[in-house]
Design an enzyme around this catalytic site. Structure first.
Site, PDB file in Angstrom:
ATOM      1  N   HIS A 102      -0.703   0.126  -9.847  1.00  0.00           N
ATOM      2  CA  HIS A 102      -1.500  -0.744  -8.967  1.00  0.00           C
ATOM      3  C   HIS A 102      -1.950  -2.211  -9.570  1.00  0.00           C
ATOM      4  O   HIS A 102      -3.166  -2.386  -9.603  1.00  0.00           O
ATOM      5  CB  HIS A 102      -2.793   0.107  -8.162  1.00  0.00           C
ATOM      6  CG  HIS A 102      -2.601  -0.648  -7.046  1.00  0.00           C
ATOM      7  ND1 HIS A 102      -2.879  -0.201  -5.464  1.00  0.00           N
ATOM      8  CD2 HIS A 102      -2.210  -2.056  -6.445  1.00  0.00           C
ATOM      9  CE1 HIS A 102      -2.925  -0.656  -3.832  1.00  0.00           C
ATOM     10  NE2 HIS A 102      -3.309  -2.079  -4.405  1.00  0.00           N
TER      11      HIS A 102
ATOM     12  N   ARG B  86       0.678  -0.881   0.156  1.00  0.00           N
ATOM     13  CA  ARG B  86      -0.124   0.212   0.213  1.00  0.00           C
ATOM     14  C   ARG B  86       1.005   1.486  -0.234  1.00  0.00           C
ATOM     15  O   ARG B  86       2.033   1.340   1.281  1.00  0.00           O
ATOM     16  CB  ARG B  86      -0.452   0.067   1.412  1.00  0.00           C
ATOM     17  CG  ARG B  86      -2.014  -0.338   1.302  1.00  0.00           C
ATOM     18  CD  ARG B  86      -3.297  -0.897  -0.206  1.00  0.00           C
ATOM     19  NE  ARG B  86      -4.291  -1.671   0.058  1.00  0.00           N
ATOM     20  CZ  ARG B  86      -4.603  -2.871  -0.655  1.00  0.00           C
ATOM     21  NH1 ARG B  86      -3.565  -3.099  -1.419  1.00  0.00           N
ATOM     22  NH2 ARG B  86      -5.779  -3.399  -0.268  1.00  0.00           N
TER      23      ARG B  86
ATOM     24  N   GLU C 231      -4.153   7.814  -5.264  1.00  0.00           N
ATOM     25  CA  GLU C 231      -4.750   6.752  -6.687  1.00  0.00           C
ATOM     26  C   GLU C 231      -6.042   7.190  -7.359  1.00  0.00           C
ATOM     27  O   GLU C 231      -6.698   7.415  -6.912  1.00  0.00           O
ATOM     28  CB  GLU C 231      -4.567   4.962  -6.082  1.00  0.00           C
ATOM     29  CG  GLU C 231      -3.147   5.389  -5.655  1.00  0.00           C
ATOM     30  CD  GLU C 231      -3.341   3.115  -5.621  1.00  0.00           C
ATOM     31  OE1 GLU C 231      -3.964   2.487  -6.074  1.00  0.00           O
ATOM     32  OE2 GLU C 231      -2.031   2.884  -5.248  1.00  0.00           O
TER      33      GLU C 231
END
Length: 340
Positions: free
Chosen positions: A298, A250, A279
């Site tokens: 991601h 993360r 994000e």
């Protein structure tokens, strides 16, 4: 939740279907196997853009009176959780639940269920891919060659064999990453407050020790209050100036401002990030001008098998809860729910 037999589960499903069951999916379309599983149990899917904001997600959940939320992206806060009086379960399309308010879910007696280890191999493979890309200077060499130069006679590379690969967080993903690193001849060491030595990896309780020894530091810990900005300015300074950091966990596990400074002044050699504090990141993020940083969007858990596994597991969790069948309590993220 009490266990019930198959006949009772079927009766519950029949009763529920009479009024219609709906699941809100916050993100892209699910793998076909998961879609079929939900359809087979007459559960209607409502899709929403997970990045559209919690207020919008709450409005969609309220308008559709959803019975379940399958979380891919977006912040699932108390506003979203409280928006539908029919909400009975939240399932995460993955293992990280930092974008779900567990306390709010617990206060509403709603289980939050994770897809356990469904994307572990995929994330581990990306962590190793990014590590090798950094160690072998693939990004800079590619740019140089495409720019018209040919640095063959001047380039001296690094060896993977014998390098120290440090793993922060020695859970399922960390263990799989360690095995892949060992397969390339690297020595592995891990930091974890709870795990034990396993499969040739020594586990240390001293984070500074792991940071100081490692040529690559690979992050595999969940985002919690304890791990928020775990990698800060002081801990970056504890690393070798020749070392790299890789983050497939993360974004907020790293203090991005501190990392920016470390990359600019050469305190560490480089970084590869698959996740960010915000994000998607801003298009003018100061990271983008750094030659010693690699970025991916991601996608650690986005392999075909991982997407299928996560979707099917999360869909099955929803089916189990909505039909009254017993669910896998190992997947329960809000463990204190049992106390309510």
């Amino acid at each position: 939740m009490n266990k019930i037999n198959a006949a009772e589960a079927a009766e519950n499903l029949s009763t529920a279907n009479a009024r219609g069951l709906k699941v809100l999916v916050t993100g892209a379309e699910l793998a076909p196997e998961a879609t079929e599983l939900l359809k087979r149990h007459a559960i209607e899917i409502v899709y929403a853009d997970g990045y559209s904001g919690s207020e919008n997600l709450a409005e969609i959940a309220r308008t559709n009176a959803v019975d379940a939320i399958l979380v891919r992206q977006g912040q699932i806060n108390d506003q979203v959780i409280a928006s539908s009086s029919r909400l009975r379960v939240i399932a995460k399309h993955g293992s990280g639940v930092d974008n779900i308010d567990l306390n709010a879910a617990t206060s509403h007696s709603i289980p939050v269920l994770r897809a356990l280890a469904a994307n572990a191999q995929s994330v581990a493979e990306l962590a190793i891919t990014l590590s090798v890309t950094l160690m072998k200077d693939i990004g800079s060499l590619s740019d140089t060659v495409k720019g018209g130069a040919w640095p063959k006679t001047k380039y001296v590379g690094r060896d993977l064999a014998g390098a120290c690969f440090g793993i922060i967080g020695f859970g399922e993903i960390g263990r799989r990453t360690a095995k892949l690193a060992q397969g390339l001849g690297m020595e592995t060491i891990a930091y974890d407050p709870f795990a034990e030595d396993a499969d040739g990896t020594r586990v240390s309780r001293d984070l500074s020790e792991v940071l100081a020894q490692s040529d690559i530091v690979s992050l595999h810990c969940p985002l919690t209050p304890q791990t928020h900005h775990l990698i800060n300015a002081d801990r970056l300074k504890a690393m070798k100036s020749t070392a790299f950091i890789v983050n497939t966990s993360r974004g907020a596990v790293i203090d991005e401002a501190a990392l920016l400074d470390a990359l600019k002044d050469g305190s560490i050699a480089g970084a590869a990030l698959d996740s960010f504090e915000q994000e998607p990141p801003a298009t003018d993020h100061p990271f983008w001008v750094l030659p010693n940083l690699i970025a991916t969007p991601h996608v650690g858990g986005a392999s075909r098998s991982a997407l299928k596994n996560m979707a099917v597991q999360s869909a099955q969790h929803i089916v189990d809860v909505l039909t009254g069948a017993p669910f896998d309590r190992r997947a329960l993220a809000n463990q204190n729910l049992a106390q309510n």
